[in-house]
Motif scaffolding. Structure first.
Motif, PDB file in Angstrom:
ATOM      1  N   LEU A   1      -9.118 -23.266  -4.909  1.00 15.71           N
ATOM      2  CA  LEU A   1      -9.646 -24.569  -4.500  1.00 15.71           C
ATOM      3  C   LEU A   1      -8.884 -25.722  -5.142  1.00 15.71           C
ATOM      4  O   LEU A   1      -8.739 -26.792  -4.546  1.00 15.71           O
ATOM      5  N   TYR A   2      -8.409 -25.515  -6.383  1.00 17.66           N
ATOM      6  CA  TYR A   2      -7.707 -26.566  -7.135  1.00 17.66           C
ATOM      7  C   TYR A   2      -6.373 -26.023  -7.637  1.00 17.66           C
ATOM      8  O   TYR A   2      -6.217 -25.721  -8.819  1.00 17.66           O
ATOM      9  N   PRO A   3      -5.385 -25.868  -6.742  1.00 11.00           N
ATOM     10  CA  PRO A   3      -4.103 -25.280  -7.167  1.00 11.00           C
ATOM     11  C   PRO A   3      -3.288 -26.184  -8.082  1.00 11.00           C
ATOM     12  O   PRO A   3      -2.325 -25.709  -8.691  1.00 11.00           O
ATOM     13  N   THR A   4      -3.641 -27.460  -8.195  1.00 16.00           N
ATOM     14  CA  THR A   4      -2.880 -28.387  -9.032  1.00 16.00           C
ATOM     15  C   THR A   4      -3.569 -28.678 -10.354  1.00 16.00           C
ATOM     16  O   THR A   4      -3.142 -29.583 -11.073  1.00 16.00           O
ATOM     17  N   LEU A   5      -4.627 -27.944 -10.691  1.00 17.80           N
ATOM     18  CA  LEU A   5      -5.350 -28.161 -11.943  1.00 17.80           C
ATOM     19  C   LEU A   5      -5.271 -26.907 -12.804  1.00 17.80           C
ATOM     20  O   LEU A   5      -5.106 -25.786 -12.302  1.00 17.80           O
ATOM     21  N   ILE A   6      -5.405 -27.103 -14.115  1.00 14.74           N
ATOM     22  CA  ILE A   6      -5.357 -26.001 -15.077  1.00 14.74           C
ATOM     23  C   ILE A   6      -6.769 -25.432 -15.199  1.00 14.74           C
ATOM     24  O   ILE A   6      -7.631 -26.038 -15.833  1.00 14.74           O
ATOM     25  N   ILE A   7      -6.989 -24.283 -14.595  1.00 17.17           N
ATOM     26  CA  ILE A   7      -8.294 -23.626 -14.658  1.00 17.17           C
ATOM     27  C   ILE A   7      -8.331 -22.783 -15.936  1.00 17.17           C
ATOM     28  O   ILE A   7      -7.439 -21.971 -16.168  1.00 17.17           O
ATOM     29  N   PRO A   8      -9.338 -22.955 -16.794  1.00 13.77           N
ATOM     30  CA  PRO A   8      -9.393 -22.198 -18.057  1.00 13.77           C
ATOM     31  C   PRO A   8      -9.418 -20.699 -17.812  1.00 13.77           C
ATOM     32  O   PRO A   8      -9.876 -20.224 -16.766  1.00 13.77           O
ATOM     33  N   PRO A   9      -8.930 -19.921 -18.775  1.00 13.80           N
ATOM     34  CA  PRO A   9      -8.901 -18.455 -18.603  1.00 13.80           C
ATOM     35  C   PRO A   9     -10.218 -17.817 -19.003  1.00 13.80           C
ATOM     36  O   PRO A   9     -11.070 -18.430 -19.653  1.00 13.80           O
ATOM     37  N   ILE A  10     -10.382 -16.566 -18.611  1.00 15.19           N
ATOM     38  CA  ILE A  10     -11.499 -15.735 -19.050  1.00 15.19           C
ATOM     39  C   ILE A  10     -10.922 -14.596 -19.881  1.00 15.19           C
ATOM     40  O   ILE A  10      -9.712 -14.335 -19.841  1.00 15.19           O
ATOM     41  N   PRO A  11     -11.741 -13.907 -20.683  1.00 15.37           N
ATOM     42  CA  PRO A  11     -11.206 -12.814 -21.506  1.00 15.37           C
ATOM     43  C   PRO A  11     -10.562 -11.729 -20.650  1.00 15.37           C
ATOM     44  O   PRO A  11     -10.984 -11.479 -19.508  1.00 15.37           O
ATOM     45  N   SER A  12      -9.558 -11.095 -21.208  1.00 22.12           N
ATOM     46  CA  SER A  12      -8.817 -10.082 -20.468  1.00 22.12           C
ATOM     47  C   SER A  12      -9.687  -8.863 -20.205  1.00 22.12           C
ATOM     48  O   SER A  12     -10.669  -8.597 -20.902  1.00 22.12           O
ATOM     49  N   LYS A  13      -9.288  -8.121 -19.187  1.00 25.15           N
ATOM     50  CA  LYS A  13      -9.989  -6.886 -18.872  1.00 25.15           C
ATOM     51  C   LYS A  13      -9.699  -5.819 -19.922  1.00 25.15           C
ATOM     52  O   LYS A  13      -8.752  -5.917 -20.702  1.00 25.15           O
ATOM     53  N   GLN A  14     -10.530  -4.777 -19.899  1.00 30.75           N
ATOM     54  CA  GLN A  14     -10.271  -3.630 -20.755  1.00 30.75           C
ATOM     55  C   GLN A  14      -8.997  -2.937 -20.297  1.00 30.75           C
ATOM     56  O   GLN A  14      -8.753  -2.784 -19.095  1.00 30.75           O
ATOM     57  N   THR A  15      -8.173  -2.529 -21.233  1.00 30.92           N
ATOM     58  CA  THR A  15      -6.944  -1.841 -20.898  1.00 30.92           C
ATOM     59  C   THR A  15      -7.218  -0.377 -20.558  1.00 30.92           C
ATOM     60  O   THR A  15      -8.294   0.168 -20.845  1.00 30.92           O
ATOM     61  N   ILE A  16      -6.236   0.255 -19.957  1.00 33.47           N
ATOM     62  CA  ILE A  16      -6.373   1.671 -19.622  1.00 33.47           C
ATOM     63  C   ILE A  16      -6.500   2.500 -20.891  1.00 33.47           C
ATOM     64  O   ILE A  16      -7.220   3.500 -20.936  1.00 33.47           O
ATOM     65  N   GLY A  17      -5.819   2.046 -21.954  1.00 33.87           N
ATOM     66  CA  GLY A  17      -5.921   2.766 -23.227  1.00 33.87           C
ATOM     67  C   GLY A  17      -7.333   2.750 -23.791  1.00 33.87           C
ATOM     68  O   GLY A  17      -7.805   3.742 -24.341  1.00 33.87           O
ATOM     69  N   ASP A  18      -8.020   1.596 -23.632  1.00 37.83           N
ATOM     70  CA  ASP A  18      -9.401   1.520 -24.108  1.00 37.83           C
ATOM     71  C   ASP A  18     -10.294   2.500 -23.362  1.00 37.83           C
ATOM     72  O   ASP A  18     -11.136   3.181 -23.954  1.00 37.83           O
ATOM     73  N   TYR A  19     -10.099   2.568 -22.049  1.00 36.46           N
ATOM     74  CA  TYR A  19     -10.915   3.500 -21.280  1.00 36.46           C
ATOM     75  C   TYR A  19     -10.548   4.954 -21.587  1.00 36.46           C
ATOM     76  O   TYR A  19     -11.395   5.840 -21.543  1.00 36.46           O
ATOM     77  N   ALA A  20      -9.263   5.194 -21.894  1.00 35.71           N
ATOM     78  CA  ALA A  20      -8.853   6.559 -22.193  1.00 35.71           C
ATOM     79  C   ALA A  20      -9.416   7.022 -23.534  1.00 35.71           C
ATOM     80  O   ALA A  20      -9.792   8.185 -23.696  1.00 35.71           O
TER      81      ALA A  20
ATOM     82  N   GLU B   1      -6.399 -17.237 -26.228  1.00 33.60           N
ATOM     83  CA  GLU B   1      -6.750 -18.081 -25.093  1.00 33.60           C
ATOM     84  C   GLU B   1      -5.602 -19.024 -24.741  1.00 33.60           C
ATOM     85  O   GLU B   1      -5.282 -19.218 -23.560  1.00 33.60           O
ATOM     86  N   TYR B   2      -4.949 -19.598 -25.734  1.00 35.67           N
ATOM     87  CA  TYR B   2      -3.839 -20.498 -25.440  1.00 35.67           C
ATOM     88  C   TYR B   2      -2.607 -19.747 -24.958  1.00 35.67           C
ATOM     89  O   TYR B   2      -1.780 -20.305 -24.236  1.00 35.67           O
ATOM     90  N   SER B   3      -2.478 -18.502 -25.330  1.00 37.81           N
ATOM     91  CA  SER B   3      -1.434 -17.681 -24.724  1.00 37.81           C
ATOM     92  C   SER B   3      -1.704 -17.490 -23.237  1.00 37.81           C
ATOM     93  O   SER B   3      -0.789 -17.529 -22.405  1.00 37.81           O
ATOM     94  N   GLN B   4      -2.974 -17.316 -22.862  1.00 37.20           N
ATOM     95  CA  GLN B   4      -3.340 -17.242 -21.447  1.00 37.20           C
ATOM     96  C   GLN B   4      -3.129 -18.587 -20.758  1.00 37.20           C
ATOM     97  O   GLN B   4      -2.700 -18.636 -19.596  1.00 37.20           O
TER      98      GLN B   4
END
Length: 583
Positions: free
Chosen positions: A132-151, A339-342
């Protein structure tokens, strides 16, 4: 075509250039596009609550915006009430509602309203806000669980208490950053997300999300859901992100270079130092836990003041362990850095969108120039054909006027005589239609059948070069008209995207400086409080240590040392004592 209205949400200058005066050839793409901050105003608000979390900082609060009196819903009115509002995630509950497998829902409290959403719904909210807002900086959400975490954890990965607590904190930061954004906070989709009475599935299948195009590059940058401009934007090309620009904008090149450096620094030295520091603090706490247990056990084997002093020392070590485990280094330092890396990756994608819009403009300009050259060639050929036809027509008329009379009009002697010069001239020859490409022409191997088929089709259609040329001229003019409209739209899109992205980058820079300042202050306060807690425990242990009596061996050693000390006349020989003088 309707005039384009520049809808830059950050641009609140009272004097604005009328969009009717701009065109594809008048848009100045190199002019500074960041509006002055002095033109922005905000109604007065009370001081921030002292109990408010330290991160994100109050400096990242929504920037000053114009007074708002029309609200779309109660959540909108609460968000823009002028108070320093705070959205909280109060709980994380395990449920299996409308699902065969259990999942975690996060309870959101916004004012007096409560809503429950799972992680995938947060993810869909953010992805749709990006569209909806391709020209705005949308804040990030926490990353998903990695495959290693599930393994490693397998079925227990979704029940990890540390992961759930981290997601609660970061999702709360995500919601508060949106609530403090000067533009996105007005989005009704976000308001409905906070409203627990609304079904999120219904929101995803209703406007404006249902009106989003498949490719946002072929949609207006200021309003991707605009259905009226779909046909006009269909003529725009779909460039790749790696397509080079002929005339790039140096401002955004510098922004891209700075963002890459910022991301590499966060993902490189800062991440390594943070990870190493977290590990050392963890090892430090573990060592103190073992030492405290050993001292507490050792105090049971002693009695008196010594036992009390050892016990107090063990308690001081335990206090150090407890204060070390509650440093909240992950919450106040590691998570904001991640978060700032994201954020850096988000800015890269936004700059790629602006780059593609710029490429789109240049490619449309190139296509328009090519079509104009093609039209010039066709019109030139048409003029040559008309001139040739007129010349042939004049020659045909002249031949008819000088043609010999009929035999009935001629005298008998002349009719039987030799032929006149006019009779020997041939009549104009009939020009058959162009048969198309000859199948006998030299062709590449394997193309014989296709060329023969093409020749047959051309013969069946009876292609006329003049008709084909006139049709080509008509189609070229129509295409040029479409490309001129597309170029105008592309130029306006590029100008809007450049100004809005630059303004949001300026806002983000102020937010980043405020947040990093708060992070550093929070880190210093954490260490100060850690030292105060440890100082009190160790001073109490020191007082008990001072009450320990001297060891008997140490007392005898001190006494013998005092007797062996020489007197004031130790320089001369010692005189014999008169022990037996009275005998």
């Amino acid at each position: 075509m309707e005039p384009f209205e520049d809808e830059n949400p950050f641009d609140t200058e009272p004097e604005r250039v009328n969009s009717d005066e701009s065109s594809a050839f008048k848009v100045n793409l190199s002019e500074p596009s960041s509006p002055p901050l002095q033109a922005l105003r905000l109604p007065s608000s009370p001081q921030a609550n002292s109990s408010r979390p330290a991160f994100p900082s109050s400096g990242s609060h929504r920037q000053p915006q114009a007074y708002k009196s029309d609200f779309c819903c109660t959540r909108d009115q609460w968000l823009h009430s002028g108070e320093d509002v705070e959205i909280l995630i109060t709980d994380a509950q395990k449920t299996s509602l409308n699902s065969t497998t259990p999942y975690i829902t996060y309870v959101i409290k916004s004012g007096n309203a409560y809503a429950q959403h799972r992680y995938s719904e947060f993810e869909s909210l953010r992805s749709n806000l990006v569209r909806l807002y391709p020209t705005l900086i949308i804040p990030p959400i926490p990353s998903k669980q990695t495959i290693g975490d599930y393994a490693v954890k397998q079925a227990k990965a979704k029940e990890d208490a540390a992961m759930i607590a981290r997601r609660k904190r970061m999702l709360q930061t995500f919601l508060n950053r949106i609530a403090r954004h000067p533009i996105i906070s007005n989005e009704h989709v976000f308001h409905r997300f906070l409203d627990g009475e609304v079904s999120w599935t219904e929101v995803l299948h209703s406007p404006p999300i249902s009106q989003l195009p498949t490719n946002i590059l072929r949609a207006p940058a200021h309003n991707p859901t605009d259905q009226a401009s779909t046909a006009a934007y269909a003529a725009l090309p779909n460039p790749s992100a790696t397509h080079s620009l002929r005339r790039p904008d140096q401002r955004f090149l510098d922004s891209e270079i700075f963002t890459n450096k910022f991301a590499s620094h966060l993902n490189g030295p800062m991440e390594k130092v943070t990870r190493r520091s977290m590990k050392r603090w963890s090892d430090y706490a573990h060592d103190h836990a073992e030492l405290g247990a050993a001292l507490n056990g050792f105090s049971l084997n002693e009695t008196g003041p010594l036992s009390s002093a050892i016990e107090k020392t063990g308690q001081a070590v335990d206090a150090t362990y407890m204060s070390t485990t509650t440093l909240e280094l992950e919450q106040n330092w590691a998570e904001p850095l991640h978060e700032y890396s994201q954020f850096a990756n988000i800015i890269k994608k936004m700059l790629v969108y602006r780059h593609q819009k710029h490429v789109q403009y240049e490619m449309t300009q190139e296509n328009l120039d090519a079509k104009r050259e093609q039209l010039d060639e066709l019109e030139k050929s048409e003029r040559e054909a008309r001139r040739l036809e007129e010349a042939l027509g004049r020659g045909r008329v002249g031949g008819l006027s000088t043609s010999p009379r009929r035999d009935s009009d001629m005298p008998e002697g002349e009719a039987e005589g030799s032929e006149s010069p006019e009779q020997s001239e041939p009549e104009p020859a009939y020009l058959p239609p162009h048969p198309g490409p000859s199948p006998l022409r030299r062709r590449a191997p394997g193309m014989g059948f296709l060329n023969a088929l093409s020749y047959t089709l051309h013969g069946m259609m009876d292609v006329d070069p003049a008709t084909a040329r006139r049709n080509g001229i008509t189609k070229s003019r129509e295409t040029i008209s479409q490309l001129e409209d597309a170029l105008h739209l592309s130029a306006q899109d590029l100008k809007y995207a450049s100004s809005t992205i630059q303004a949001d980058l300026d806002r983000f820079q102020r937010q980043k400086v405020a947040d990093i300042r708060e992070m550093a202050i929070a880190m210093a306060k954490t260490h100060r409080d850690w030292c105060k807690k440890n100082l009190e425990a160790w001073e109490e242990a020191k007082r008990d240590i001072d009450l320990i009596p001297d060891h008997p061996n140490r007392v005898q050693a001190q006494t013998s040392g005092d007797k062996a000390a020489p007197g004031p006349s130790s320089n001369g020989p010692t005189e014999p004592s008169n022990v037996g003088e009275g005998i």
